[in-house]
Design a protein around this motif. Structure first.
Motif, PDB file in Angstrom:
ATOM      1  N   GLY A 133      -3.995  14.673  11.002  1.00  0.00           N
ATOM      2  CA  GLY A 133      -3.582  13.578  11.874  1.00  0.00           C
ATOM      3  C   GLY A 133      -4.625  13.410  12.955  1.00  0.00           C
ATOM      4  N   ALA A 134      -4.330  12.566  13.946  1.00  0.00           N
ATOM      5  CA  ALA A 134      -5.307  12.349  15.015  1.00  0.00           C
ATOM      6  C   ALA A 134      -5.533  13.656  15.768  1.00  0.00           C
ATOM      7  N   PRO A 135      -6.763  14.017  16.159  1.00  0.00           N
ATOM      8  CA  PRO A 135      -7.973  13.261  15.940  1.00  0.00           C
ATOM      9  C   PRO A 135      -8.451  13.453  14.497  1.00  0.00           C
ATOM     10  N   GLY A 136      -8.706  12.352  13.806  1.00  0.00           N
ATOM     11  CA  GLY A 136      -9.117  12.423  12.407  1.00  0.00           C
ATOM     12  C   GLY A 136      -8.068  11.769  11.537  1.00  0.00           C
ATOM     13  N   ARG A 137      -8.161  11.998  10.282  1.00  0.00           N
ATOM     14  CA  ARG A 137      -7.283  11.336   9.317  1.00  0.00           C
ATOM     15  C   ARG A 137      -6.054  12.167   9.012  1.00  0.00           C
ATOM     16  N   THR A 138      -5.028  11.504   8.483  1.00  0.00           N
ATOM     17  CA  THR A 138      -3.836  12.207   8.005  1.00  0.00           C
ATOM     18  C   THR A 138      -4.023  12.405   6.511  1.00  0.00           C
ATOM     19  N   ARG A 139      -4.160  13.681   6.115  1.00  0.00           N
ATOM     20  CA  ARG A 139      -4.495  13.987   4.721  1.00  0.00           C
ATOM     21  C   ARG A 139      -3.240  14.204   3.887  1.00  0.00           C
ATOM     22  N   GLY A 140      -3.422  14.133   2.572  1.00  0.00           N
ATOM     23  CA  GLY A 140      -2.346  14.531   1.665  1.00  0.00           C
ATOM     24  C   GLY A 140      -1.385  13.421   1.262  1.00  0.00           C
ATOM     25  N   LEU A 141      -1.807  12.143   1.391  1.00  0.00           N
ATOM     26  CA  LEU A 141      -0.925  11.060   0.938  1.00  0.00           C
ATOM     27  C   LEU A 141      -0.716  11.205  -0.567  1.00  0.00           C
ATOM     28  N   ASP A 142       0.499  11.182  -0.997  1.00  0.00           N
ATOM     29  CA  ASP A 142       0.764  11.275  -2.429  1.00  0.00           C
ATOM     30  C   ASP A 142       1.908  10.329  -2.763  1.00  0.00           C
ATOM     31  N   PHE A 143       1.565   9.245  -3.457  1.00  0.00           N
ATOM     32  CA  PHE A 143       2.584   8.250  -3.814  1.00  0.00           C
ATOM     33  C   PHE A 143       3.193   8.591  -5.163  1.00  0.00           C
ATOM     34  N   GLN A 144       4.476   8.363  -5.291  1.00  0.00           N
ATOM     35  CA  GLN A 144       5.142   8.535  -6.582  1.00  0.00           C
ATOM     36  C   GLN A 144       5.857   7.233  -6.905  1.00  0.00           C
ATOM     37  N   ASN A 167      10.751  -2.580  -7.459  1.00  0.00           N
ATOM     38  CA  ASN A 167       9.783  -1.531  -7.756  1.00  0.00           C
ATOM     39  C   ASN A 167       9.785  -0.583  -6.590  1.00  0.00           C
ATOM     40  N   LEU A 168      10.026   0.697  -6.858  1.00  0.00           N
ATOM     41  CA  LEU A 168      10.101   1.632  -5.735  1.00  0.00           C
ATOM     42  C   LEU A 168       8.950   2.631  -5.779  1.00  0.00           C
ATOM     43  N   ILE A 169       8.327   2.769  -4.641  1.00  0.00           N
ATOM     44  CA  ILE A 169       7.251   3.755  -4.520  1.00  0.00           C
ATOM     45  C   ILE A 169       7.639   4.702  -3.394  1.00  0.00           C
ATOM     46  N   MET A 170       7.498   6.012  -3.651  1.00  0.00           N
ATOM     47  CA  MET A 170       7.951   6.977  -2.642  1.00  0.00           C
ATOM     48  C   MET A 170       6.750   7.750  -2.074  1.00  0.00           C
ATOM     49  N   LEU A 171       6.830   8.014  -0.790  1.00  0.00           N
ATOM     50  CA  LEU A 171       5.813   8.833  -0.117  1.00  0.00           C
ATOM     51  C   LEU A 171       6.563   9.929   0.629  1.00  0.00           C
ATOM     52  N   ASP A 172       6.193  11.182   0.311  1.00  0.00           N
ATOM     53  CA  ASP A 172       6.878  12.306   0.947  1.00  0.00           C
ATOM     54  C   ASP A 172       6.100  12.699   2.206  1.00  0.00           C
ATOM     55  N   VAL A 173       6.665  12.398   3.394  1.00  0.00           N
ATOM     56  CA  VAL A 173       5.893  12.665   4.622  1.00  0.00           C
ATOM     57  C   VAL A 173       5.838  14.157   4.972  1.00  0.00           C
ATOM     58  N   SER A 174       6.707  14.953   4.332  1.00  0.00           N
ATOM     59  CA  SER A 174       6.692  16.387   4.671  1.00  0.00           C
ATOM     60  C   SER A 174       5.428  17.068   4.150  1.00  0.00           C
ATOM     61  N   SER A 175       4.728  16.424   3.183  1.00  0.00           N
ATOM     62  CA  SER A 175       3.529  17.079   2.641  1.00  0.00           C
ATOM     63  C   SER A 175       2.248  16.609   3.323  1.00  0.00           C
TER      64      SER A 175
END
Ligand SMILES: Nc1ncnc2c1ncn2[C@@H]1O[C@H](COP(=O)(O)OP(=O)(O)OP(=O)(O)O)[C@@H](O)[C@H]1O
Ligand SMILES: Nc1nc2c(ncn2[C@@H]2O[C@H](COP(=O)(O)O)[C@@H](O)[C@H]2O)c(=O)[nH]1
Length: 343
Positions: free
Chosen positions: A322-333, A310-318
């Motif tokens: 980031g710190a300080p605070g959260r890294t927004r925009g996680l989108d799994f496919q 089972n493959l799940i992809m996360l595009d880190v370019s989007s």
């Protein structure tokens, strides 16, 4: 490879860096992969909103803090699903109406905005609650926490210390909301110079006489404090209107009109508050998995045989923030069962 070169001497010398940001809670194990200047960590067996973390090793924030604290630094930033927008910094002289405008916004859009609860060494006012309006703190405790890098920004304002902790901003991002900071001009200047991307609004009064009237009518300060706040207001208005810290000026004369202008500049005019939020796409990552990186794509795979993978992809370019605070925009496919498509 550059990051490995940088980390190796630290590991050999057993350097213990200062760790900034909230750490992830322990889990049943984890996988990790290098992504340029940070390490992406996938926690095993954690809840869907707590699966992806980044340990920043050489980002702009880490470099800034390394210089400031004079020690090696790493910083944690949790990955959050969806694309909550940039935090909003609202600044302006005491009594101009920042708090009033923010309360109106939070009342009309409760699921959209969250307030960054600052720390302060000033005494609570009658109706103020610890942890809601401020985290009321001892000066010595706050000074120690400042040294330990707990604060995104801090300043001495009207004779007391005030500061925004990194955690205060993270808590809001974790709730999937857009963070609002009510801070003075010095604080806004520090945030502008930091790596936190935000939009900056300066609220100005119609006149000094009206500002004084608002401060006096509020009835929360002694005469001495009112005079101090009014003296400081002149310098703040000068800085706020002449520097290039702020993206927008908001002239707060008639309250309802100013509120409408605020909504307009945040793109909220005509927005129906009750419209359902589009649900973020949550994916429960398999407990047994491996993680690899192909260009900008992180591939999380489970299943032992190629056919059952089972493959799940996360595009880190989007990813954003980031710190300080959260890294927004996680989108799994979910990309199915073959790596061939990607290679
Ligand atoms: N446009 C306005 N017209 C008249 N009164 C106003 C207006 N905006 C705010 N006020 C009143 O002015 C007083 C000060 O407002 P508020 O407490 O929101 O200021 P503030 O900028 O948050 O101050 P501080 O920086 O000291 O926290 C309050 O009593 C509020 O009701
Ligand atoms: N630099 C910061 N300034 C802050 C913060 N929290 C509040 N403030 C500013 O302080 C004054 C006075 O506030 P009051 O509640 O005592 O009236 C006001 O201008 C606020 O914007 C902070 O975390 N950092």
């Amino acid at each position: 490879m550059e990051l490995v070169k940088q980390l190796l001497p630290l590991a050999i010398k057993r350097v213990h860096p200062t760790v900034l940001g909230t750490k992830p809670l322990s889990c049943k194990g984890h996988s990790a992969v290098l992504c340029e200047n940070r390490i992406l960590v996938v926690k095993k067996g954690s809840k869907s909103d707590d699966q992806i973390w980044f340990l920043e090793v050489d980002t702009e924030y880490v470099r800034q803090q390394r210089k400031k604290l004079g020690t090696e630094v790493v910083a944690w930033s949790k990955g959050v699903i969806g694309n909550a927008e940039k935090p909003i910094v609202i600044s302006g002289p005491s009594g101009v109406g920042k708090g009033t405008l923010i309360s109106m916004l939070m009342k009309e859009f409760p699921s959209m905005f969250g307030f960054s609860v600052s720390h302060t060494t000033r005494a609570p006012r009658n109706m103020e609650k610890d942890g809601v309006h401020y985290h009321f703190t001892d000066k010595s405790v706050m000074e120690k926490e400042i040294k330990n890098g707990k604060f995104l920004e801090f300043a001495s304002v009207h004779g007391n210390l005030y500061g925004t902790s990194v955690e205060a901003v993270e808590v809001v991002a974790d709730a999937g909301k857009r963070c609002i900071l009510d801070i003075d001009v010095q604080g806004a200047k520090s945030v502008r110079a930091s790596s936190l991307e935000a939009i900056f609004i300066f609220v100005s009064p119609p006149s000094m006489e009206e500002l004084e009237k608002r401060l006096r009518d509020r009835g929360t300060e002694t005469e001495e404090q009112i005079l101090k706040r009014l003296r400081n207001a002149k310098a703040e208005i000068e800085q706020g209107t002449s520097s290039n810290i702020f993206d927008f000026m908001l002239y707060n004369d008639k309250l309802e009109e100013s509120y409408e202008k605020l909504k307009k500049l945040l793109g909220l005019d005509g927005f129906v508050a009750a419209s359902p939020k589009s649900a973020p796409k949550e994916i429960n990552l398999p407990v047994d998995h491996s993680v690899s990186k192909i260009d900008d794509k992180i591939i999380i795979s489970s299943g032992l045989e190629k056919e059952t993978k089972n493959l799940i992809m996360l595009d880190v370019s989007s990813l954003k923030g980031g710190a300080p605070g959260r890294t927004r925009g996680l989108d799994f496919q979910v990309i199915g069962a073959s790596l061939d498509k990607l290679c």
